[in-house]
Write an enzyme that holds these catalytic residues in place. Structure first.
Site, PDB file in Angstrom:
ATOM      1  N   ARG A   1       0.825  -1.206   0.000  1.00 51.45           N
ATOM      2  CA  ARG A   1       0.000   0.000   0.000  1.00 51.45           C
ATOM      3  C   ARG A   1       0.868   1.269   0.000  1.00 51.45           C
ATOM      4  O   ARG A   1       0.430   2.308  -0.487  1.00 51.45           O
ATOM      5  CB  ARG A   1      -0.948  -0.002   1.196  1.00 51.45           C
ATOM      6  CG  ARG A   1      -2.165  -0.872   0.929  1.00 51.45           C
ATOM      7  CD  ARG A   1      -3.109  -0.915   2.092  1.00 51.45           C
ATOM      8  NE  ARG A   1      -4.397  -1.474   1.678  1.00 51.45           N
ATOM      9  CZ  ARG A   1      -5.330  -1.903   2.519  1.00 51.45           C
ATOM     10  NH1 ARG A   1      -5.131  -1.829   3.823  1.00 51.45           N
ATOM     11  NH2 ARG A   1      -6.466  -2.383   2.059  1.00 51.45           N
TER      12      ARG A   1
ATOM     13  N   LYS B   1     -13.666 -10.867   7.829  1.00 48.87           N
ATOM     14  CA  LYS B   1     -14.703  -9.869   8.128  1.00 48.87           C
ATOM     15  C   LYS B   1     -16.051 -10.405   7.645  1.00 48.87           C
ATOM     16  O   LYS B   1     -16.630  -9.920   6.672  1.00 48.87           O
ATOM     17  CB  LYS B   1     -14.369  -8.546   7.461  1.00 48.87           C
ATOM     18  CG  LYS B   1     -13.132  -7.904   8.041  1.00 48.87           C
ATOM     19  CD  LYS B   1     -12.785  -6.640   7.298  1.00 48.87           C
ATOM     20  CE  LYS B   1     -11.419  -6.143   7.675  1.00 48.87           C
ATOM     21  NZ  LYS B   1     -10.896  -5.174   6.698  1.00 48.87           N
TER      22      LYS B   1
ATOM     23  N   GLY C   1      -6.290  -5.850   1.678  1.00 47.09           N
ATOM     24  CA  GLY C   1      -4.961  -5.718   2.266  1.00 47.09           C
ATOM     25  C   GLY C   1      -4.345  -7.067   2.600  1.00 47.09           C
ATOM     26  O   GLY C   1      -3.195  -7.345   2.244  1.00 47.09           O
TER      27      GLY C   1
ATOM     28  N   GLY D   1     -12.902  -4.159   1.019  1.00 50.52           N
ATOM     29  CA  GLY D   1     -14.281  -3.706   1.173  1.00 50.52           C
ATOM     30  C   GLY D   1     -14.671  -2.690   0.105  1.00 50.52           C
ATOM     31  O   GLY D   1     -15.764  -2.749  -0.463  1.00 50.52           O
TER      32      GLY D   1
HETATM   33  P1  ADP Z   1      -8.767  -8.634   3.240  1.00 53.40           P
HETATM   34  O1  ADP Z   1      -7.881  -7.742   4.062  1.00 53.40           O
HETATM   35  O2  ADP Z   1      -8.034  -9.252   2.092  1.00 53.40           O
HETATM   36  O3  ADP Z   1     -10.048  -7.966   2.828  1.00 53.40           O
HETATM   37  P2  ADP Z   1      -9.868  -9.861   5.617  1.00 53.40           P
HETATM   38  O4  ADP Z   1      -9.309  -8.737   6.416  1.00 53.40           O
HETATM   39  O5  ADP Z   1     -11.334  -9.990   5.522  1.00 53.40           O
HETATM   40  O6  ADP Z   1      -9.202  -9.879   4.168  1.00 53.40           O
HETATM   41  O7  ADP Z   1      -9.395 -11.253   6.235  1.00 53.40           O
HETATM   42  C1  ADP Z   1      -8.034 -11.640   6.351  1.00 53.40           C
HETATM   43  C2  ADP Z   1      -7.858 -12.589   7.504  1.00 53.40           C
HETATM   44  O8  ADP Z   1      -8.770 -13.671   7.434  1.00 53.40           O
HETATM   45  C3  ADP Z   1      -6.487 -13.222   7.556  1.00 53.40           C
HETATM   46  O9  ADP Z   1      -5.756 -12.632   8.618  1.00 53.40           O
HETATM   47  C4  ADP Z   1      -6.771 -14.713   7.814  1.00 53.40           C
HETATM   48  O10 ADP Z   1      -5.980 -15.255   8.857  1.00 53.40           O
HETATM   49  C5  ADP Z   1      -8.237 -14.693   8.230  1.00 53.40           C
HETATM   50  N1  ADP Z   1      -8.927 -15.978   7.991  1.00 53.40           N
HETATM   51  C6  ADP Z   1      -9.036 -16.683   6.847  1.00 53.40           C
HETATM   52  N2  ADP Z   1      -9.684 -17.844   7.045  1.00 53.40           N
HETATM   53  C7  ADP Z   1      -9.991 -17.891   8.344  1.00 53.40           C
HETATM   54  C8  ADP Z   1     -10.631 -18.869   9.184  1.00 53.40           C
HETATM   55  N3  ADP Z   1     -11.088 -20.030   8.698  1.00 53.40           N
HETATM   56  N4  ADP Z   1     -10.777 -18.572  10.504  1.00 53.40           N
HETATM   57  C9  ADP Z   1     -10.309 -17.415  10.997  1.00 53.40           C
HETATM   58  N5  ADP Z   1      -9.688 -16.467  10.277  1.00 53.40           N
HETATM   59  C10 ADP Z   1      -9.525 -16.710   8.961  1.00 53.40           C
HETATM   60 MG    MG Z   2      -7.948  -7.200   6.118  1.00 49.85          MG
END
Ligand code: ADP
Ligand code: MG
Length: 400
Positions: free
Chosen positions: A35, A200, A358, A382
């Site tokens: 970023r 999330k 991210g 998001g």
């Molecule tokens: P992004 O930042 O790409 O939008 P998120 O912030 O929604 O993604 O989610 C990222 C996190 O999701 C990672 O830190 C990962 O460890 C967690 N994650 C993925 N699968 C699981 C799971 N089954 N249980 C808990 N956490 C998870």
């Molecule tokens: Mg995230």
């Protein structure tokens, strides 16, 4: 939308630049500087214009309080290395100290202010509080350049109210992000798949409703898969679960059915004894999570190998794919397999592959993939999803 070309001559002007420098950190170590790199084109442009560049950003969720581990100080240091010039840092965001640091800037110099979210006004639900904070920020600059694509879906003081108080325009990153995302909304080549994962859950469940009519198939992994499994009547042990969303998820499943859109759910899952890097784990059928030797204590931390193969197959045969959210807890090597398989398959997509978010971006880089193996790596998770839903994003609307 107003862009940099719509602003007058910026030489000698104080330009506030809203970036999204919300990088993943391990202590004070930046684990993915994507970023920061993505923000460089606009920063360099403003330096070349001879502006006084005042960078503002959030980092993490300190919830309106000073939380040292969310300081932007390490980010300012990294930015200085990438730019090859000194970058000032002041450990407040508004007020006399910030003002005097701004006053000392020469043309072409760069200053980073402390985390916006150390101030309750930034993300307050109360419009008046946001207005007040935006007013304090506005005193620091003559112009606002908004370039934090990852936050344009949030009505926050520095993203929305501030853009109304100063002459403002979008930066180069926002412009570039929108060009790619428009390709996904205007005539994506089919088959068009969206792959969702991450943690999330409730944020991302909401987008499914809007995405269903637009895609050929949805693939579900990550933390949200357990709410789907629960909606199908399966027990999910101690996995991430949003029990109050089960009914909503049921309605998505039947809507998908009516529309003829496939929602692919995992057939197998890696279930761990605990949430830890060295946790013991077993592969079990997705509808029998509690059949592992950990019983109802088992936590699903990744999609299983059979699912990874199925997902990879579907993805590599699609023409357009958008992916947001890791398939599992990729930070633990034993639970990175699903995310790796999906990333690998994305590199095979024939027309356009986009990775958004991210943590998703950090995951693909951490797993050794190069940025140019994908069509685009978006800084917004998001924000990208809401754009794909067809929603109006407040941080972009305000620049029109
Ligand atoms: P992004 O930042 O790409 O939008 P998120 O912030 O929604 O993604 O989610 C990222 C996190 O999701 C990672 O830190 C990962 O460890 C967690 N994650 C993925 N699968 C699981 C799971 N089954 N249980 C808990 N956490 C998870
Ligand atoms: Mg995230």
């Amino acid at each position: 939308m107003r862009t940099l070309n719509d602003l007058p001559d910026l030489i000698g002007k104080r330009v506030i630049l809203r970036c999204d420098l919300n990088v993943p950190l391990d202590g004070s170590l930046i684990t993915d500087d994507g970023r920061i790199r993505a923000s460089l084109p606009t920063i360099r442009y403003l330096i070349e214009q001879g502006s006084k560049v005042i960078i503002i950003s959030h980092l993490g969720r300190p919830d309106g309080e000073v939380v040292e581990k969310y300081s932007l100080h390490p980010v300012a240091k990294r930015l200085s290395e990438l730019l090859g010039q000194p970058v000032g840092f002041v450990n407040t965001t508004v007020g006399v100290e910030a003002e005097s640091a701004v006053n000392q800037l020469n043309d072409g110099e760069v200053l980073v202010l402390e985390n916006l979210r150390f101030n309750p006004g930034e993300a307050s639900k109360d419009e008046g509080e946001r207005e007040t904070f935006a007013g304090q920020l506005a005193k620091l600059g003559d112009f606002l350049v908004s370039d934090g694509f990852g936050v344009v879906h949030r009505k926050q003081a520095s993203v929305y109210e501030l853009a109304k108080k100063l002459p403002s325009a979008a930066g180069i990153l926002i412009d570039a992000e929108l060009k790619v995302l428009k390709k996904l909304t205007e005539n994506p080549e089919k088959p068009y798949l969206v792959v969702l994962g991450g943690s999330k859950v409730s944020d991302k469940l909401g987008v499914i409703d809007h995405l269903l009519p637009r895609v050929d198939a949805l693939l579900i992994g990550g933390g949200m898969l357990f709410t789907f499994l629960a909606a199908q009547g399966s027990k999910v042990g101690s996995s991430l679960l949003e029990a109050d969303q089960i009914e909503t998820v049921k309605s998505y499943l039947s809507k998908a059915n009516e529309l003829g859109v496939e929602i692919y759910l995992p057939s197998d899952v890696l279930v761990a004894e605990k949430f830890a890097i060295d946790a013991k784990y077993e592969t079990v059928p997705a509808n029998q999570i509690e059949s592992s030797s950990f019983g109802s204590n088992g936590i699903g931390l990744d999609i299983g190998p059979e699912t990874a193969r199925t997902f990879a197959n579907l993805i590599s045969n699609a023409k357009t794919v958008f992916w947001n959210g890791p398939m599992g807890v990729f930070e633990f090597p034993n639970f990175a397999g699903g995310t790796r398989a999906v990333a690998e398959a994305l590199t095979q997509v024939s027309r356009l592959s986009v990775v958004g978010g991210g943590d998703s971006a950090a995951a693909v880089r951490q797993l050794g993939f190069a940025d140019n193996q994908f069509g685009h790596i978006s800084t917004g998770g998001g924000a990208s999803l809401e754009f794909l839903e067809g929603k109006k994003l407040p941080g972009l609307e305000v620049l029109k």
